[in-house]
Design an enzyme around this catalytic site. Structure first.
Site, short mmCIF file in Angstrom:
data_model
loop_
_atom_site.label_atom_id
_atom_site.label_comp_id
_atom_site.label_asym_id
_atom_site.label_seq_id
_atom_site.Cartn_x
_atom_site.Cartn_y
_atom_site.Cartn_z
N GLY A 153 11.18 -13.97 6.96
CA GLY A 153 10.73 -14.95 7.94
C GLY A 153 10.06 -16.15 7.30
O GLY A 153 9.59 -16.09 6.15
N GLY B 162 -9.31 -4.41 -16.81
CA GLY B 162 -10.08 -3.18 -16.61
C GLY B 162 -10.64 -3.06 -15.21
O GLY B 162 -11.67 -2.41 -15.00
N GLY B 163 -9.94 -3.67 -14.24
CA GLY B 163 -10.33 -3.51 -12.85
C GLY B 163 -9.72 -2.24 -12.27
O GLY B 163 -9.28 -1.34 -13.00
N VAL B 164 -9.66 -2.17 -10.95
CA VAL B 164 -9.19 -0.96 -10.27
C VAL B 164 -7.79 -0.56 -10.72
O VAL B 164 -7.55 0.59 -11.12
CB VAL B 164 -9.21 -1.16 -8.73
CG1 VAL B 164 -8.58 0.03 -8.03
CG2 VAL B 164 -10.64 -1.35 -8.25
N CYS C 184 0.82 -1.21 0.00
CA CYS C 184 0.00 0.00 0.00
C CYS C 184 0.85 1.26 0.00
O CYS C 184 0.70 2.13 -0.84
CB CYS C 184 -0.92 0.01 1.22
SG CYS C 184 -1.78 1.58 1.41
N HIS D 160 -24.28 23.73 1.83
CA HIS D 160 -24.43 24.18 0.44
C HIS D 160 -23.42 25.27 0.14
O HIS D 160 -23.26 26.19 0.93
CB HIS D 160 -25.84 24.72 0.22
CG HIS D 160 -26.06 25.31 -1.13
ND1 HIS D 160 -26.24 24.53 -2.26
CD2 HIS D 160 -26.11 26.61 -1.55
CE1 HIS D 160 -26.39 25.32 -3.31
NE2 HIS D 160 -26.32 26.59 -2.90
N GLU E 187 -10.28 -5.82 -21.46
CA GLU E 187 -10.95 -6.44 -20.32
C GLU E 187 -11.78 -7.62 -20.82
O GLU E 187 -12.63 -7.47 -21.70
CB GLU E 187 -11.84 -5.43 -19.60
CG GLU E 187 -12.77 -6.00 -18.54
CD GLU E 187 -12.08 -6.85 -17.50
OE1 GLU E 187 -12.50 -8.01 -17.31
OE2 GLU E 187 -11.11 -6.36 -16.87
#
Length: 462
Positions: free
Chosen positions: A118, A180-182, A46, A439, A202
């Site tokens: 590990g 064509g995913g994320v 990440c 608003h 895709e």
């Protein structure tokens, strides 16, 4: 193998990505003695090769688009091109700052951090750097890596993964994005903003196929307007080198050529050769199998994050790691409702959702028991100011709660926080309609959609 029997940790964590470090931080906070083992850098995919760097590239692309389009806002500016080293410098500074902060957190919580590769050596130990690290419980959090397809070799040059794309030293003139995913649509979006000629391949019938079909169609329409080409519904057959790039052939014989091929067909678990099967951990296609509390079939071993077959999202890893730490500390824990997890695809425009798609809701509750409402962002003042198009779609059980919120438009990822509260608190449309939204904001669009669903539309036709 050296075995320091005098030190037995409450929790030994193998893998320092989102799930692993979240468990370490929360466990230490709750008084557990925690060891965290990581072969690379804490923060995992990440922080270093996923969420954070890709969003930095997407923001750089947004700035490029704003420079090109500035005159429509009355601002005179010129776009002179992309300085790739400077983009990487910006991206790397973001990563570096977050990495230093995370290292500080690990140290401040007094987590024992061990750098090294590990391997699970027993139901209660991990071997690393010639040392056996003993624990009352072991958490497996070894994450994932980019996948490829049979017969398709990623060479890091012409045929690349997302890892390579993040450090590419140039803006490719043309690119084929396989998937064509994320991951695929985010890179396609960023590269298009940088000036690349893009074609997405895709195999399924829509882009972002896990989203509500309406969201997919809205994204496809937006991508067509941006000049992003895509071919849907046909499987990949082969890739071969040309004189200057790559040629992709599909199952129907259609061919595409480009300078580079980005393979974005998903990510697979990192589990081979780590001792999991030898210690009796139940596996399926490389994934570690767990129950709703993230516990494996071996009572002293849990697993979280991309290693288990749940949603591959950093925030899911965080939640799963926290759940394990709290369970081991003796707190009452509640299983994760994965339908209630917010999902965001950070392309331009953004796609954000939480809860059930209309099709899934009909499958669960019956077609006659489901109501869907679409609110066009054309009726939202702030969206007009931003010149973004899209919709908010609500899915409701008839006379009951809202069970799905699906949004397409710039900055919709920032609206998904309220959307997840609506779903997870099982809110009725009339309850959300009572809330006053500032608003002009895009959050108003959520409020207006619920006003309409409650039978009292304001800035929309009933």
């Amino acid at each position: 193998m050296a075995n320091d029997a005098s030190t037995v940790f409450d929790l030994v964590i193998l893998g320092g990505g989102s799930g692993g470090y979240a468990a370490a931080l929360r466990g230490a906070q709750l008084g557990l003695d925690v060891a965290l083992i990581e072969k690379d850098k804490v923060g995992g995919t990440c922080l270093h090769r996923g969420c954070i760097p890709t969003k930095a590239l997407l923001h750089a692309g947004e700035i490029a688009d704003q420079a090109r389009e500035s005159e429509q806002f009355g601002v005179k500016a010129t776009f002179e091109g992309i300085d790739v080293p400077a983009v990487h410098k910006y991206k790397d500074e973001v990563i570096s700052g977050l990495y230093k902060g995370l290292q500080g957190l690990i140290a401040s919580r007094k987590v024992t951090y061990i750098e090294g590769e590990g391997r699970l050596s027993s139901p209660t130990s991990v071997d690393v750097n010639g040392r056996r690290v003993q624990g009352r419980h072991v958490l497996l959090a070894t994450g994932s890596v980019p996948k490829s397809l049979p017969g398709l070799t990623i060479d890091g040059n012409r045929i690349i993964s997302s890892d390579h794309a993040l450090v590419l030293d140039r803006v490719p003139q043309s690119a084929i994005v396989l998937g064509g995913g994320v991951i695929g649509v985010e890179f396609a979006s960023a590269w298009k903003s940088f000036g690349t000629d893009i074609t997405i391949i895709e195999a399924l019938k829509h882009l972002v196929p896990v989203e509500d079909e309406n969201s997919s169609k809205l994204l496809e329409r937006a991508f067509r307007k941006r000049g992003i080409k895509f071919n849907l519904g046909t499987f990949f057959e082969k890739a071969e080198y040309t004189e200057n790039g790559v040629r992709v052939t599909l199952a129907d014989g259609k061919t595409f050529e480009a300078e580079v091929l980005l393979v974005a067909v998903g990510r697979g678990p990192v589990s081979q050769g780590l001792g999991y099967e030898e210690q009796g951990v139940a596996m399926d296609r490389g994934y570690v199998l767990v129950d709703e509390y993230m516990q494996t079939n071996v009572p002293t071993i849990s697993a979280v994050g991309d290693l288990v077959p749940t949603l591959q999202l950093a925030h899911v890893g965080f939640a799963e790691g926290i759940l394990v730490a709290e369970r081991l500390a003796g707190l009452k824990t509640v299983p994760i409702d994965y339908d209630g997890v917010p999902k965001v695809t950070y392309c331009h425009p953004e796609v954000a959702s939480v809860g059930l798609s209309e099709a899934k809701a009909k499958e669960i509750y019956g077609a006659d028991k489901v109501v869907a409402l679409k609110y066009n962002l054309a009726g939202n003042g702030k969206s007009k100011i931003l010149k973004t198009a899209g919709e908010i779609k609500l899915v409701q059980v008839k006379d009951g709660a809202v069970v799905g919120v699906h949004m397409v438009g710039d900055r919709m990822g920032e609206q998904v926080g309220e959307a997840q509260l609506i779903y997870n608190w099982e809110a009725l449309p009339a309850e959300v309609a009572q809330l006053i939204h500032a608003h002009p904001t895009q959050s108003e669009a959520l409020g207006e959609a619920h006003l309409a669903l409650a039978g009292k539309p304001l800035h929309s036709h009933d």
